[in-house]
Design an enzyme around this catalytic site. Structure first.
Site, mmCIF file in Angstrom:
data_model
loop_
_atom_site.group_PDB
_atom_site.id
_atom_site.type_symbol
_atom_site.label_atom_id
_atom_site.label_comp_id
_atom_site.label_asym_id
_atom_site.label_seq_id
_atom_site.Cartn_x
_atom_site.Cartn_y
_atom_site.Cartn_z
ATOM 1 N N ASP A 43 -9.502 -37.551 22.570
ATOM 2 C CA ASP A 43 -10.097 -38.693 23.247
ATOM 3 C C ASP A 43 -11.610 -38.730 23.002
ATOM 4 O O ASP A 43 -12.325 -37.795 23.377
ATOM 5 C CB ASP A 43 -9.821 -38.610 24.750
ATOM 6 C CG ASP A 43 -10.339 -39.842 25.465
ATOM 7 O OD1 ASP A 43 -9.673 -40.888 25.396
ATOM 8 O OD2 ASP A 43 -11.436 -39.763 26.062
ATOM 9 N N HIS A 79 -18.203 -34.408 27.030
ATOM 10 C CA HIS A 79 -18.184 -32.946 26.932
ATOM 11 C C HIS A 79 -19.436 -32.441 26.214
ATOM 12 O O HIS A 79 -20.128 -31.536 26.711
ATOM 13 C CB HIS A 79 -16.918 -32.509 26.194
ATOM 14 C CG HIS A 79 -16.866 -31.061 25.831
ATOM 15 N ND1 HIS A 79 -16.171 -30.130 26.579
ATOM 16 C CD2 HIS A 79 -17.436 -30.363 24.800
ATOM 17 C CE1 HIS A 79 -16.316 -28.923 26.023
ATOM 18 N NE2 HIS A 79 -17.077 -29.039 24.944
ATOM 19 N N GLU A 80 -19.736 -33.016 25.054
ATOM 20 C CA GLU A 80 -20.908 -32.555 24.305
ATOM 21 C C GLU A 80 -22.189 -32.817 25.094
ATOM 22 O O GLU A 80 -23.138 -32.022 25.054
ATOM 23 C CB GLU A 80 -20.971 -33.229 22.929
ATOM 24 C CG GLU A 80 -19.774 -32.956 22.023
ATOM 25 C CD GLU A 80 -19.486 -31.479 21.782
ATOM 26 O OE1 GLU A 80 -20.387 -30.652 21.982
ATOM 27 O OE2 GLU A 80 -18.347 -31.154 21.410
ATOM 28 N N HIS A 123 -23.011 -30.051 27.387
ATOM 29 C CA HIS A 123 -23.748 -28.914 26.802
ATOM 30 C C HIS A 123 -25.256 -29.143 26.857
ATOM 31 O O HIS A 123 -26.025 -28.224 27.162
ATOM 32 C CB HIS A 123 -23.326 -28.697 25.350
ATOM 33 C CG HIS A 123 -21.950 -28.145 25.181
ATOM 34 N ND1 HIS A 123 -21.505 -27.048 25.870
ATOM 35 C CD2 HIS A 123 -20.925 -28.541 24.390
ATOM 36 C CE1 HIS A 123 -20.260 -26.784 25.503
ATOM 37 N NE2 HIS A 123 -19.881 -27.686 24.620
ATOM 38 N N ASP A 172 -18.919 -23.904 27.219
ATOM 39 C CA ASP A 172 -17.493 -24.177 27.015
ATOM 40 C C ASP A 172 -16.641 -23.301 27.922
ATOM 41 O O ASP A 172 -17.007 -22.187 28.283
ATOM 42 C CB ASP A 172 -17.110 -23.887 25.551
ATOM 43 C CG ASP A 172 -17.554 -24.988 24.614
ATOM 44 O OD1 ASP A 172 -17.298 -26.167 24.918
ATOM 45 O OD2 ASP A 172 -18.153 -24.658 23.576
HETATM 46 ZN ZN LIG Z 1 -18.008 -27.626 23.839
#
Ligand SMILES: [Zn+2]
Length: 213
Positions: free
Chosen positions: A153, A160-161, A164, A170
């Site tokens: 997705d 998600h990135e 960071h 992670d």
């Molecule tokens: Zn990641």
């Protein structure tokens, strides 16, 4: 359009991290220099248990720096604004949606698109898939991979990135309800939202004006 060499401090990281693209397209020339006080890290969307050590090192470095900056900041309490640029036209609307998700999820840091940026998004093809090259303090860049965005997705990947860049490591073994489990739960997982623990961690990291110089 300029090409800017990304200089990363890779202290303490595995040699694999050296595979960062030496050049990445950047939309403006005003990128801040990478922080030198803590290691940068490559944090991919998918990974193996072997990545756990690098993930732990990344988060410990972020936490150490956050605590130092909080001590220096004293009682300063305003939310920090982190500015990003978009050199990823295919993902532009997804980046905007990811920004909305994060801005509605956390209170101590706000993402804003602008030309005088702290980090940027770029896109292309990379066998490693999407990743963030960041110090976890709002600096660096996010690479979004075309092929991976077909398999997983793309909004979840983008959010998600971005997690960071905001300091989260992670946690591939986590459930789909966690954003930072990334590709761990498999391609069927489409959740783009950080869970309560992830929100809390970001708010803690950015308390008292974590990153803004
Ligand atoms: Zn990641």
């Amino acid at each position: 359009m300029s090409h800017r060499r990304i200089l990363s401090s890779l202290a303490g990281l595995a040699a694999a991290a050296l595979a960062v693209p030496a050049f990445a397209a950047a939309p403006a020339q005003s990128a801040p220099a990478p922080a030198t006080s803590s290691p940068s890290s490559i944090a991919a969307y998918t990974g193996s248990p072997q990545d756990a050590a690098a993930t732990k090192a990344f988060y410990e470095a972020v936490m150490k720096s956050a605590k130092a900056k909080q001590a220096k900041a004293g009682n300063k309490a305003a939310a920090v604004t982190v500015t990003y640029a978009v050199d990823a036209p295919t993902f532009a609307s997804l980046i905007s949606s990811s920004t909305s998700i994060w801005n509605s999820s956390v209170s101590n840091v706000t993402l804003v698109e602008g030309s005088n940026y702290d980090f940027y998004y770029t896109e292309g093809n990379d066998p490693r898939g999407s990743y963030a090259s960041t110090d976890g303090h709002g600096s660096g860049y996010i690479f979004l991979d075309y092929a991976q965005a077909q398999q997983y997705d793309p909004l979840r990947i983008t959010a998600h990135e971005t997690g960071h860049v905001l300091g989260l490591p992670d946690h591939y073994s986590g459930p789909c309800s966690e954003l930072m489990s990334g590709g761990g739960p498999g391609p069927s997982c489409t959740n783009p939202n950080p869970d309560a623990n992830e929100r809390s961690r970001v708010n803690s990291l950015w308390a008292n004006g974590f990153a803004k110089r």
